[in-house]
Write a protein that holds these residues in place. Structure first.
Motif, PDB file in Angstrom:
ATOM      1  N   ASP A 154     116.120  38.361  89.935  1.00 12.82           N
ATOM      2  CA  ASP A 154     116.828  39.306  89.319  1.00 12.82           C
ATOM      3  C   ASP A 154     115.636  40.444  89.557  1.00 12.82           C
ATOM      4  O   ASP A 154     114.349  40.246  89.504  1.00 12.82           O
ATOM      5  CB  ASP A 154     116.758  39.280  87.850  1.00 12.82           C
ATOM      6  N   GLU A 182     108.868  47.578  79.724  1.00 11.56           N
ATOM      7  CA  GLU A 182     110.044  46.593  79.969  1.00 11.56           C
ATOM      8  C   GLU A 182     109.778  45.852  81.154  1.00 11.56           C
ATOM      9  O   GLU A 182     108.906  46.323  82.166  1.00 11.56           O
ATOM     10  CB  GLU A 182     111.380  47.339  79.971  1.00 11.56           C
ATOM     11  N   ARG A 219     112.735  43.396  82.436  1.00 16.42           N
ATOM     12  CA  ARG A 219     113.781  42.796  82.890  1.00 16.42           C
ATOM     13  C   ARG A 219     114.868  44.035  82.802  1.00 16.42           C
ATOM     14  O   ARG A 219     115.145  44.386  82.051  1.00 16.42           O
ATOM     15  CB  ARG A 219     114.163  41.662  82.303  1.00 16.42           C
ATOM     16  N   ASP A 233     118.067  43.538  83.318  1.00 24.28           N
ATOM     17  CA  ASP A 233     119.191  43.391  82.320  1.00 24.28           C
ATOM     18  C   ASP A 233     119.102  43.478  80.786  1.00 24.28           C
ATOM     19  O   ASP A 233     120.107  43.855  80.194  1.00 24.28           O
ATOM     20  CB  ASP A 233     119.726  42.097  82.701  1.00 24.28           C
ATOM     21  N   ASN A 234     117.761  43.540  80.444  1.00 19.26           N
ATOM     22  CA  ASN A 234     117.623  43.976  79.014  1.00 19.26           C
ATOM     23  C   ASN A 234     117.691  45.157  78.541  1.00 19.26           C
ATOM     24  O   ASN A 234     117.690  45.653  77.426  1.00 19.26           O
ATOM     25  CB  ASN A 234     116.032  43.426  78.814  1.00 19.26           C
ATOM     26  N   VAL A 235     117.445  46.294  79.636  1.00 20.09           N
ATOM     27  CA  VAL A 235     117.531  47.583  79.181  1.00 20.09           C
ATOM     28  C   VAL A 235     118.647  48.387  79.574  1.00 20.09           C
ATOM     29  O   VAL A 235     118.721  49.637  79.260  1.00 20.09           O
ATOM     30  CB  VAL A 235     116.175  48.183  79.890  1.00 20.09           C
TER      31      VAL A 235
END
Length: 507
Positions: free
Chosen positions: A207, A220, A222, A224-226
């Motif tokens: 990713d 951060e 990742r 996908d996390n944000v």
């Protein structure tokens, strides 16, 4: 200052109206304000020039015949300090001056007869404002291209990848912020910010990973996390299509090299960016992508992937260069050798993965404890080496003590518990020489400096052995040494730096 008229929605366009007739000023201002324009007025040429020097004016409606300074005099003076303001001359005697000749000679955009009525004037106003917008767009593009040309050399200089990526974000803020200041956050800013941004890269087939961020993305890793689902979709589409994607106050710019997309720049909470600025953003992103790829290749060729310090062969090149420089400028230079204590036991008792973590930690400690001018390398296995230019024994002692303190503050943890990483350290310092430089044969062969480095390394490595015999987690310093005389032929070997670590049994 003009009154605002609410009959039409404001256009945001600024016009300066100049006429020696107050009646004409009032009626024309009312007409233009009704169209939604902001209107400033002046009743003579000197007052008009003063306004033009301090205000951002798009269009100048200028009476030709005025006492003191004529409209022609005003235009000539104006062009000495501003070539972008669009000018329409107004006169009741237009037939006395051929319009085509006036347009060319004075660099103006219109020549209007007052007797032809308000519709004719509004036509010239529309033409002038249209040209003003085109001129500003071209100027913006020119400034953007100049900005890109100015920052490109800095992008392509040799530098660590993470430093480059953080710099790219700051440059993007400067490029777009020059117009709208939409990325106004600095790295490390705390609290709520007006704009957030991150730069993400693709690592193999995994990713997207955030490598540099500002605002809410600063810590951060990742993507996908944000991001929301819609924002993540925009990022994927931008990478797939290779084009800029606009979302609800977000902009995604791909980093492309040819047909390949290696990452994205994501801007959040960004005001509307005009199309011409997006094009500049794309041009900059393409330059940044090439710089990122070059930095990756440089990193692969020069850094040890596990520890993040220089690989052995590259460290040797760096170290020889520093030794040569210190010789030239008569500076001290110090070599420091590190050997992890009981590293074999770590592998045997905790496993090789924990051994890798120990090496990674050692590299991180050495990088954080050293100066940017120092060169840290991994010589092989669990041995590390540092070249400290312009550093005496006292300075090297400070450095070694800092490393030992950092190791004491760290812990490695596995299923069996926590343990400390320890290192034995040896130091060897070469004092500044006192040779008369004009008596030294030139050029000095590189083999001379390679041999000097080899000798300093071996002397420091012997101190490592003494440190291990004393129990480790300490440093010992060799006696200060002097330079061999480069004027004596036997002191200048032809062989390169072919040293090997002195292998000693851990106590």
């Amino acid at each position: 200052m003009a009154r605002k008229n609410a009959h039409k929605e404001g256009t945001g366009r600024v016009i300066l109206l100049v006429d020696d007739s107050q009646e004409i000023l009032d009626s024309t201002r009312s007409l233009l304000e009704f169209e939604g324009h902001t209107v400033l007025t002046a009743d003579n040429g000197m007052a008009a020039l003063e306004i033009l020097r301090r205000q951002d004016i798009e269009l100048l409606l200028l009476d030709y015949f005025m006492p003191g300074m004529t409209g022609e005099d005003v235009v000539k003076e104006l062009r000495n300090f501003n070539h972008q303001v669009q000018v329409v001359l107004q006169t009741g005697y237009s037939s006395e001056r051929p319009p085509r000749e006036m347009l060319a000679r004075l660099d103006i955009q219109g020549y209007c007869d007052k007797s032809e009525g308000p519709e004719h004037l509004l036509l010239w106003v529309d033409v002038g404002l249209k040209f003003a917008k085109q001129v500003r767009t071209l100027e913006l593009s020119r400034q953007g291209l100049r900005y890109i040309l100015d920052v490109t050399p800095d992008l392509h200089r040799i530098q660590p990848l993470e430093e480059l990526l953080q710099g790219i974000l700051l440059q993007i803020a400067g490029l777009v912020g020059a117009v709208n200041s939409f990325v106004a956050v600095k790295p490390g800013a705390m609290g709520k910010t007006e704009s957030d941004a991150f730069l993400a890269m693709v690592e193999e087939e995994r990713d997207l990973v955030i490598h540099a961020g500002i605002g809410r993305f600063e810590n951060e890793t990742r993507v996908d996390n944000v991001l929301s689902a819609n924002q993540a979709q925009d990022v994927r589409e931008s990478m797939r299509q290779g084009g800029v994607m606009r979302g609800n106050r977000t902009t995604t710019v791909p980093l492309r090299i040819g047909a390949a997309t290696i990452g994205v720049i994501f801007l959040d909470n960004a005001p509307s960016i005009p199309p011409e600025n997006l094009e500049m953003l794309n041009v900059f992103a393409n330059q940044a992508a090439v710089a990122v790829q070059n930095a990756q290749l440089y990193q692969m060729a020069t850094l040890d992937p596990l520890t993040g310090v220089y690989a052995r062969k590259f460290w040797e090149q760096m170290a020889v260069r520093e030794v040569r420089t210190c010789f030239r400028f008569r500076h001290p230079v110090t070599v420091v050798v590190f050997d992890l204590d009981r590293f074999k036991n770590i592998n045997d008792e905790h496993g090789h993965l924990m051994g890798d973590k120990a090496l990674e930690m050692m590299g991180r400690v050495l990088r954080s404890s050293s100066r940017s001018s120092d060169a840290i390398g991994r010589f092989g296995g669990d041995e590390f080496v540092a070249i400290l230019p312009r550093t005496s024994q006292e300075g090297a002692s400070v450095f070694a003590s800092r490393v030992l303190r950092e190791l004491e503050a760290q812990e490695l943890v596995d299923a069996s518990g926590a343990f400390k990483l320890r290192s034995s350290i040896g130091i060897s310092t070469l004092l500044p020489h006192d040779f008369e430089m004009n008596t030294i044969p030139r050029p000095i062969p590189n083999g001379f400096f390679q041999n000097v480095l080899k000798v300093a390394f071996c002397r420091a490595d012997r101190q490592v052995y003494i440190s291990k015999k004393a129990g480790g987690q300490r440093f010992f310093i060799d006696e200060e040494t002097t330079w061999p005389d480069p004027r004596i032929p036997e002191n200048i070997p032809e062989a390169g730096f072919q040293s090997s670590i002195l292998v000693q049994e851990d106590p």
